[in-house]
Design an enzyme around this catalytic site. Structure first.
Site, PDB file in Angstrom:
ATOM      1  N   HIS A  55     -22.773  68.390   3.416  1.00  0.00           N
ATOM      2  CA  HIS A  55     -21.862  67.906   2.382  1.00  0.00           C
ATOM      3  C   HIS A  55     -21.874  68.830   1.170  1.00  0.00           C
ATOM      4  O   HIS A  55     -22.932  69.323   0.772  1.00  0.00           O
ATOM      5  CB  HIS A  55     -22.264  66.502   1.924  1.00  0.00           C
ATOM      6  N   PRO A  56     -20.715  69.078   0.576  1.00  0.00           N
ATOM      7  CA  PRO A  56     -20.689  69.839  -0.666  1.00  0.00           C
ATOM      8  C   PRO A  56     -21.213  68.985  -1.810  1.00  0.00           C
ATOM      9  O   PRO A  56     -21.198  67.758  -1.744  1.00  0.00           O
ATOM     10  CB  PRO A  56     -19.189  70.144  -0.861  1.00  0.00           C
TER      11      PRO A  56
ATOM     12  N   GLU B 121     -12.129  62.726   0.151  1.00  0.00           N
ATOM     13  CA  GLU B 121     -13.073  61.708  -0.327  1.00  0.00           C
ATOM     14  C   GLU B 121     -13.437  61.910  -1.795  1.00  0.00           C
ATOM     15  O   GLU B 121     -13.745  60.960  -2.499  1.00  0.00           O
ATOM     16  CB  GLU B 121     -14.328  61.731   0.552  1.00  0.00           C
TER      17      GLU B 121
ATOM     18  N   PHE C 261     -27.375  65.369  -3.645  1.00  0.00           N
ATOM     19  CA  PHE C 261     -27.115  63.967  -3.964  1.00  0.00           C
ATOM     20  C   PHE C 261     -25.971  63.483  -3.093  1.00  0.00           C
ATOM     21  O   PHE C 261     -24.885  64.056  -3.092  1.00  0.00           O
ATOM     22  CB  PHE C 261     -26.734  63.816  -5.436  1.00  0.00           C
TER      23      PHE C 261
ATOM     24  N   ILE D 194     -23.440  60.426  -1.825  1.00  0.00           N
ATOM     25  CA  ILE D 194     -22.819  59.147  -2.135  1.00  0.00           C
ATOM     26  C   ILE D 194     -21.458  59.114  -1.464  1.00  0.00           C
ATOM     27  O   ILE D 194     -20.789  60.148  -1.355  1.00  0.00           O
ATOM     28  CB  ILE D 194     -22.686  58.951  -3.662  1.00  0.00           C
TER      29      ILE D 194
ATOM     30  N   ALA E  46     -18.107  58.931  -1.843  1.00  0.00           N
ATOM     31  CA  ALA E  46     -17.329  59.127  -3.070  1.00  0.00           C
ATOM     32  C   ALA E  46     -15.909  58.587  -2.980  1.00  0.00           C
ATOM     33  O   ALA E  46     -15.203  58.559  -3.992  1.00  0.00           O
ATOM     34  CB  ALA E  46     -17.283  60.613  -3.416  1.00  0.00           C
TER      35      ALA E  46
END
Length: 334
Positions: free
Chosen positions: A60-61, A82, A113, A115, A117
């Site tokens: 993930h970026p 997203e 991190f 999440i 989004a």
């Protein structure tokens, strides 16, 4: 009914763990989306090890940044979608704070991190990042794993919808083709999935019953007889050394930001706290930048402190503010 096949490449776009992708391909085909999600949940929590989790996180970026050129093309496209709400609502200052806190988070926990989004504003994501930074590593690893599962479910829905569009009109799967309204609903599904640590591991997240955040506010300007638009609002939770802030003593930096927003033309703030079924019991503070809204007024700002008990965690808390240049009134609404 034609079963839906998911190959390794497609599974890898949904979750960047090669362990997960291989297991999903072996479990394929799936008679329904629900069974695919159920299989994915079992694989993710019970068959993928910690190295597989970290591999998925690394795919993930960072929030606020573009995917790397080496990213899976479909995964990169989905990541951009997203994060679209966050990027659309982020100021330059907020993006800088996200970058700074992301760096601190990665240094502490060793991974990005994570999440879900989709549908979340930049300020909400920043508040969640700042809040989760104080977790113990083992707790944060579990939370990140659950956020990954939310993203995986979201992407499986997109994958099945795309596959459904390719089948014939007479196929039962053509019913899966979603309308624009349903696509918007899918885009925010991550906000409505339960992330209770008591359910970890192995249980599929459940859809939230709430239709609005558990804490809301509404500001009315009684001197004008109209809603107060453009009032900055901050929601914080007490996480200091003492069980609660003590009257007459300094706060000592115990307040942790949960979310911030600005009231709209109807005087209502945006989402200040995550969409959860049970709000965390504790002491909260909601603050209004009344001095900026009315520079000639008496109050530079207004802060209201309230406590949510364990027995009240399923309730909804509405804190309206009746404002004039030289007075204010607040009460708890339903």
């Amino acid at each position: 009914m034609e079963d839906m096949k998911v190959d390794e490449k497609e599974a890898l776009a949904c979750c960047g763990s090669t362990q997960f992708a291989k297991q999903m391909a072996l479990a394929s085909p799936f008679p329904s989306l629900d069974l695919a999600v159920s299989a994915a949940t079992d694989i993710w929590f019970n068959k993928v090890d910690v190295n597989g989790w970290l591999e998925a996180f690394a795919a993930h970026p960072q929030i606020g940044e573009s995917p790397s050129p080496s990213s899976h093309p479909t995964s990169a496209q989905w990541s951009k979608g997203e994060q679209s709400t966050a990027l659309a609502t982020a100021t330059d200052l907020c993006l800088q704070e996200l970058s700074d806190w992301n760096a601190r988070y990665r240094q502490k926990f060793g991974h990005v991190f994570l999440i879900c989004a989709a549908g979340r504003r930049a300020t909400e994501i920043l508040a969640e990042l700042m809040n989760r930074y104080w977790n113990r590593p083992i707790v944060e690893l579990e939370i990140a794993a659950k956020e990954q599962m939310k993203i995986t479910e979201l992407r499986l829905r997109k994958l099945f919808s795309a596959k459904a569009e390719a089948v014939s009109t007479g196929s039962q799967y053509s019913k899966v083709v979603v309308s624009k309204a349903e696509e918007e609903r899918v885009s925010i599904i991550g906000q409505h999935l339960t992330a209770s640590l008591e359910d970890f591991p192995g249980k599929a997240p459940q859809v939230q019953a709430r239709s609005r955040p558990p804490i809301t506010t509404h500001v009315l300007d009684v001197s004008r007889g109209s809603p107060a638009a453009g009032v900055e609002v901050r929601l914080e939770m007490w996480k200091g050394v003492e069980p609660c802030p003590l009257f007459g003593e300094m706060d000592r930096g115990g307040w942790v930001l949960q979310g911030c927003s600005t009231t709209d033309r109807d005087g209502r703030s945006g989402q200040l706290i995550s969409m959860v079924d049970a709000v965390s019991p504790g002491v909260y503070r909601i603050s209004f930048n009344t001095g900026k809204y009315c520079p000639v007024g008496f109050f530079p700002y207004v802060s209201i402190v309230f406590e949510i008990k364990e027995s009240q965690k399923l309730e909804h808390f509405h804190v309206p503010l009746l404002l004039s240049p030289f007075s204010f009134t607040t009460y708890r609404g339903s």
